[in-house]
Design a protein around this motif. Structure first.
Motif, PDB file in Angstrom:
ATOM      1  N   ALA A  81       0.844  -1.191   0.000  1.00 39.73           N
ATOM      2  CA  ALA A  81       0.000   0.000   0.000  1.00 39.73           C
ATOM      3  C   ALA A  81       0.882   1.244   0.000  1.00 39.73           C
ATOM      4  O   ALA A  81       1.910   1.274   0.676  1.00 39.73           O
ATOM      5  N   LEU A  82       0.452   2.223  -0.758  1.00 36.32           N
ATOM      6  CA  LEU A  82       1.125   3.517  -0.791  1.00 36.32           C
ATOM      7  C   LEU A  82       0.158   4.559  -0.255  1.00 36.32           C
ATOM      8  O   LEU A  82      -0.967   4.696  -0.757  1.00 36.32           O
ATOM      9  N   LEU A  83       0.590   5.261   0.783  1.00 31.97           N
ATOM     10  CA  LEU A  83      -0.206   6.323   1.386  1.00 31.97           C
ATOM     11  C   LEU A  83       0.492   7.659   1.185  1.00 31.97           C
ATOM     12  O   LEU A  83       1.722   7.719   1.116  1.00 31.97           O
ATOM     13  N   GLU A  84      -0.306   8.690   1.107  1.00 29.19           N
ATOM     14  CA  GLU A  84       0.230  10.048   1.010  1.00 29.19           C
ATOM     15  C   GLU A  84      -0.343  10.870   2.151  1.00 29.19           C
ATOM     16  O   GLU A  84      -1.553  10.808   2.416  1.00 29.19           O
ATOM     17  N   GLU A  85       0.530  11.600   2.810  1.00 29.38           N
ATOM     18  CA  GLU A  85       0.062  12.458   3.894  1.00 29.38           C
ATOM     19  C   GLU A  85      -0.724  13.615   3.293  1.00 29.38           C
ATOM     20  O   GLU A  85      -0.294  14.232   2.316  1.00 29.38           O
TER      21      GLU A  85
END
Length: 163
Positions: A152-156
């Motif tokens: 999973a790739l999350l962005e703040e």
């Protein structure tokens, strides 16, 4: 940006439905587990929690708690996605690999992508689902169970000054 990886495995069991990626798959066996044992959804949850640095699904939804007995893993995934937002992040992309010899999963791939995306509040284009075999090797190859891996790739989320 944050990256997380998840993994889950469950053994086949008689008398249970086979649920993968939120989709009921016709098969003579399901997977053993405290919840619905959806290894794909569980791997995705662990990938999201890993990216958040929040531990794993066992800490959030322990199998010693009767509350989660028979739980729908997509509902649990929705709770994890809500935690992602609560912590100030958004889901950019998720990719999943399901390893099993049987049944063949290609006909269910798009349904799994849609179901997982819906549970996370994203569009299906942000979710990858692939299936592979183990070429007859190991517990997966012996048709004893199913494994799943996810990233999973999350962005703040951007912080607005004064908010």
């Amino acid at each position: 940006m944050r990256i997380g990886i998840g993994y889950d495995v469950h053994a086949f069991a008689e008398g249970r439905a086979l649920v993968l990626g939120g989709v009921s798959i016709p098969h003579h066996q399901g997977l053993a587990g405290h919840s619905d044992a959806d290894v794909a959804a569980h791997a995705v949850m662990d990938a999201l929690l890993g990216a958040l640095r929040e531990g794993d699904i066992g800490a959030l939804f322990p199998d010693t708690d009767p509350t989660w007995k028979g739980a729908d893993s997509l509902e649990l995934l929705s709770q994890v996605a809500a935690l992602v937002a609560e912590r100030g992040f958004r889901i950019v992309d998720v990719d999943t690999v399901i390893a099993c010899e049987v049944p063949k999963l290609a006909p269910f791939r798009d349904g799994m992508r849609s179901a997982l995306a819906s549970a996370m509040g994203v569009v299906a284009a942000q979710v990858g689902v692939k299936a592979t075999t183990a070429e007859g090797l190991g517990f997966v190859g012996r048709e004893e169970g199913v494994a799943a891996y996810a990233v999973a790739l999350l962005e703040e989320e951007a912080q607005i000054p004064g908010s």
